[in-house]
Design an enzyme around this catalytic site. Sequence first.
Site, PDB file in Angstrom:
ATOM      1  N   GLU A 162      10.190   5.744  -7.634  1.00  0.00           N
ATOM      2  CA  GLU A 162       9.129   5.420  -6.670  1.00  0.00           C
ATOM      3  C   GLU A 162       8.624   3.997  -6.900  1.00  0.00           C
ATOM      4  O   GLU A 162       8.259   3.295  -5.953  1.00  0.00           O
ATOM      5  CB  GLU A 162       7.997   6.462  -6.753  1.00  0.00           C
ATOM      6  CG  GLU A 162       8.445   7.772  -6.127  1.00  0.00           C
ATOM      7  CD  GLU A 162       7.898   9.025  -6.773  1.00  0.00           C
ATOM      8  OE1 GLU A 162       6.873   8.963  -7.466  1.00  0.00           O
ATOM      9  OE2 GLU A 162       8.523  10.093  -6.587  1.00  0.00           O
ATOM     10  N   SER A 203      13.667  17.709  -9.310  1.00  0.00           N
ATOM     11  CA  SER A 203      13.443  19.102  -8.888  1.00  0.00           C
ATOM     12  C   SER A 203      13.656  20.119 -10.008  1.00  0.00           C
ATOM     13  O   SER A 203      14.206  21.202  -9.778  1.00  0.00           O
ATOM     14  CB  SER A 203      14.312  19.434  -7.674  1.00  0.00           C
ATOM     15  OG  SER A 203      13.962  18.597  -6.593  1.00  0.00           O
ATOM     16  N   GLU A 235      17.487  10.164 -13.252  1.00  0.00           N
ATOM     17  CA  GLU A 235      16.883  10.868 -12.118  1.00  0.00           C
ATOM     18  C   GLU A 235      17.598  10.450 -10.838  1.00  0.00           C
ATOM     19  O   GLU A 235      17.284   9.397 -10.269  1.00  0.00           O
ATOM     20  CB  GLU A 235      15.399  10.518 -12.009  1.00  0.00           C
ATOM     21  CG  GLU A 235      14.596  10.848 -13.243  1.00  0.00           C
ATOM     22  CD  GLU A 235      13.129  11.025 -12.921  1.00  0.00           C
ATOM     23  OE1 GLU A 235      12.622  12.135 -13.099  1.00  0.00           O
ATOM     24  OE2 GLU A 235      12.505  10.062 -12.452  1.00  0.00           O
ATOM     25  N   GLY A 246      11.821  15.349  -5.855  1.00  0.00           N
ATOM     26  CA  GLY A 246      10.868  15.867  -4.877  1.00  0.00           C
ATOM     27  C   GLY A 246      11.521  16.504  -3.656  1.00  0.00           C
ATOM     28  O   GLY A 246      10.860  16.775  -2.664  1.00  0.00           O
ATOM     29  N   ASN A 306       5.307  14.144 -15.162  1.00  0.00           N
ATOM     30  CA  ASN A 306       4.875  12.946 -14.451  1.00  0.00           C
ATOM     31  C   ASN A 306       4.001  13.423 -13.301  1.00  0.00           C
ATOM     32  O   ASN A 306       4.503  13.943 -12.313  1.00  0.00           O
ATOM     33  CB  ASN A 306       6.112  12.201 -13.923  1.00  0.00           C
ATOM     34  CG  ASN A 306       5.745  11.060 -12.995  1.00  0.00           C
ATOM     35  OD1 ASN A 306       4.589  10.611 -12.984  1.00  0.00           O
ATOM     36  ND2 ASN A 306       6.708  10.584 -12.213  1.00  0.00           N
ATOM     37  N   TRP A 307       2.692  13.251 -13.483  1.00  0.00           N
ATOM     38  CA  TRP A 307       1.765  13.765 -12.466  1.00  0.00           C
ATOM     39  C   TRP A 307       1.722  12.895 -11.208  1.00  0.00           C
ATOM     40  O   TRP A 307       1.085  13.273 -10.223  1.00  0.00           O
ATOM     41  CB  TRP A 307       0.354  13.914 -13.063  1.00  0.00           C
ATOM     42  CG  TRP A 307       0.187  15.131 -13.930  1.00  0.00           C
ATOM     43  CD1 TRP A 307       1.118  16.109 -14.171  1.00  0.00           C
ATOM     44  CD2 TRP A 307      -0.988  15.525 -14.644  1.00  0.00           C
ATOM     45  NE1 TRP A 307       0.594  17.071 -14.992  1.00  0.00           N
ATOM     46  CE2 TRP A 307      -0.704  16.736 -15.295  1.00  0.00           C
ATOM     47  CE3 TRP A 307      -2.262  14.958 -14.808  1.00  0.00           C
ATOM     48  CZ2 TRP A 307      -1.634  17.400 -16.107  1.00  0.00           C
ATOM     49  CZ3 TRP A 307      -3.194  15.609 -15.600  1.00  0.00           C
ATOM     50  CH2 TRP A 307      -2.877  16.825 -16.243  1.00  0.00           C
ATOM     51  N   LYS A 308       2.324  11.709 -11.264  1.00  0.00           N
ATOM     52  CA  LYS A 308       2.302  10.777 -10.124  1.00  0.00           C
ATOM     53  C   LYS A 308       0.847  10.572  -9.670  1.00  0.00           C
ATOM     54  O   LYS A 308      -0.054  10.619 -10.505  1.00  0.00           O
ATOM     55  CB  LYS A 308       3.192  11.286  -8.986  1.00  0.00           C
ATOM     56  CG  LYS A 308       4.589  11.651  -9.453  1.00  0.00           C
ATOM     57  CD  LYS A 308       5.538  11.892  -8.329  1.00  0.00           C
ATOM     58  CE  LYS A 308       6.842  12.420  -8.886  1.00  0.00           C
ATOM     59  NZ  LYS A 308       7.904  12.453  -7.884  1.00  0.00           N
ATOM     60  N   GLY A 330       8.247  16.321 -12.074  1.00  0.00           N
ATOM     61  CA  GLY A 330       7.195  15.870 -11.161  1.00  0.00           C
ATOM     62  C   GLY A 330       6.417  17.060 -10.631  1.00  0.00           C
ATOM     63  O   GLY A 330       5.555  17.622 -11.312  1.00  0.00           O
ATOM     64  N   GLY A 331       6.749  17.494  -9.422  1.00  0.00           N
ATOM     65  CA  GLY A 331       6.008  18.538  -8.698  1.00  0.00           C
ATOM     66  C   GLY A 331       5.636  19.758  -9.526  1.00  0.00           C
ATOM     67  O   GLY A 331       4.482  20.185  -9.518  1.00  0.00           O
ATOM     68  N   HIS A 339      10.398   4.177 -12.674  1.00  0.00           N
ATOM     69  CA  HIS A 339      10.553   5.388 -11.865  1.00  0.00           C
ATOM     70  C   HIS A 339      11.053   4.983 -10.467  1.00  0.00           C
ATOM     71  O   HIS A 339      10.677   3.918  -9.959  1.00  0.00           O
ATOM     72  CB  HIS A 339       9.217   6.126 -11.771  1.00  0.00           C
ATOM     73  CG  HIS A 339       9.350   7.472 -11.143  1.00  0.00           C
ATOM     74  ND1 HIS A 339       9.408   7.650  -9.784  1.00  0.00           N
ATOM     75  CD2 HIS A 339       9.490   8.698 -11.691  1.00  0.00           C
ATOM     76  CE1 HIS A 339       9.557   8.932  -9.524  1.00  0.00           C
ATOM     77  NE2 HIS A 339       9.615   9.602 -10.670  1.00  0.00           N
TER      78      HIS A 339
HETATM   79  C1  PEP Z   1       9.850  12.763 -11.046  1.00  0.00           C
HETATM   80  O1  PEP Z   1       8.835  12.386 -10.503  1.00  0.00           O
HETATM   81  O2  PEP Z   1      10.264  12.126 -12.017  1.00  0.00           O
HETATM   82  C2  PEP Z   1      10.532  13.963 -10.557  1.00  0.00           C
HETATM   83  C3  PEP Z   1      11.663  14.286 -11.090  1.00  0.00           C
HETATM   84  O3  PEP Z   1       9.918  14.678  -9.533  1.00  0.00           O
HETATM   85  P1  PEP Z   1      10.269  16.197  -9.074  1.00  0.00           P
HETATM   86  O4  PEP Z   1      10.349  17.020 -10.322  1.00  0.00           O
HETATM   87  O5  PEP Z   1       9.135  16.575  -8.178  1.00  0.00           O
HETATM   88  O6  PEP Z   1      11.599  16.135  -8.359  1.00  0.00           O
END
Ligand code: PEP
Length: 243
Positions: free
Chosen positions: A97, A207, A165, A171, A7-9, A228-229, A95
Amino acid sequence: MKIIAANWKMNMNFNEINNFFNFFDKNRDFKNDRKVFIAPPFVYIQYVKDKVNKLNLSFEIGAQNCFYEDKGAFTGEISVNMLNDLNIDFVIIGHSERRNIFNEDDYLLNKKVKKVLSSNMKCIFCIGEKLEEREEGKTFDILKKQLENGLKSVNNVENLIIAYEPVWAIGTGKNATNQQIEEAHTFIKDFLNKNVANNLPILYGGSVKPENITEILSCNNVDGVLVGGASLVAEKFYKIING
Ligand code: PEP
């Protein structure tokens, strides 16, 4: 088969996408029980699809959100029909966010899940508790409520994927322990088996990085991860795919 979803956000630009795929052009040795998904921002979906096709990479491409109406006066929104026109594979819905920054509630998310599942695309429906909810011992109540409301009267569930999640792990660098992951995934699996369908995939997100991927994928009832990251850095994402 394990799903490794990026997930590049609201990240990446043309230059960064080019660098990302230059790496994957040279590093294409993947474990064969891995399915790679990438969700770029809307404006880069077609570009990423073209890249993947050109490089002959078998990555599935998707969107991070959509609206439930087909068309009309909904400024700034993107419909499922429009995404279908791009011939993409999946859409992420709910998500944390979207829930927490954009105030998307279970009622709205249920409409979006149904709309995505009425197409040929897969729907990755995200759920997860906040830190205070976990600390108050409400984790399972929250997951149950999100599943009951978000999946109310859904059909065509063969394309449904759940992502667990925990909001406190997204994050933040803090990932859930194996025990916390297994408890939540087992709870979700039982709920789905009883109320929706058997054997729907359940991804873990929060994470995920090269250092913890092997351990996370070894947890019971974990069918993959949503990243994500660490999915923004080709080298790290490659290690996660092969973790
Ligand atoms: C996400 O955006 O779904 C996520 C899990 O982010 P991260 O891996 O950065 O915690």
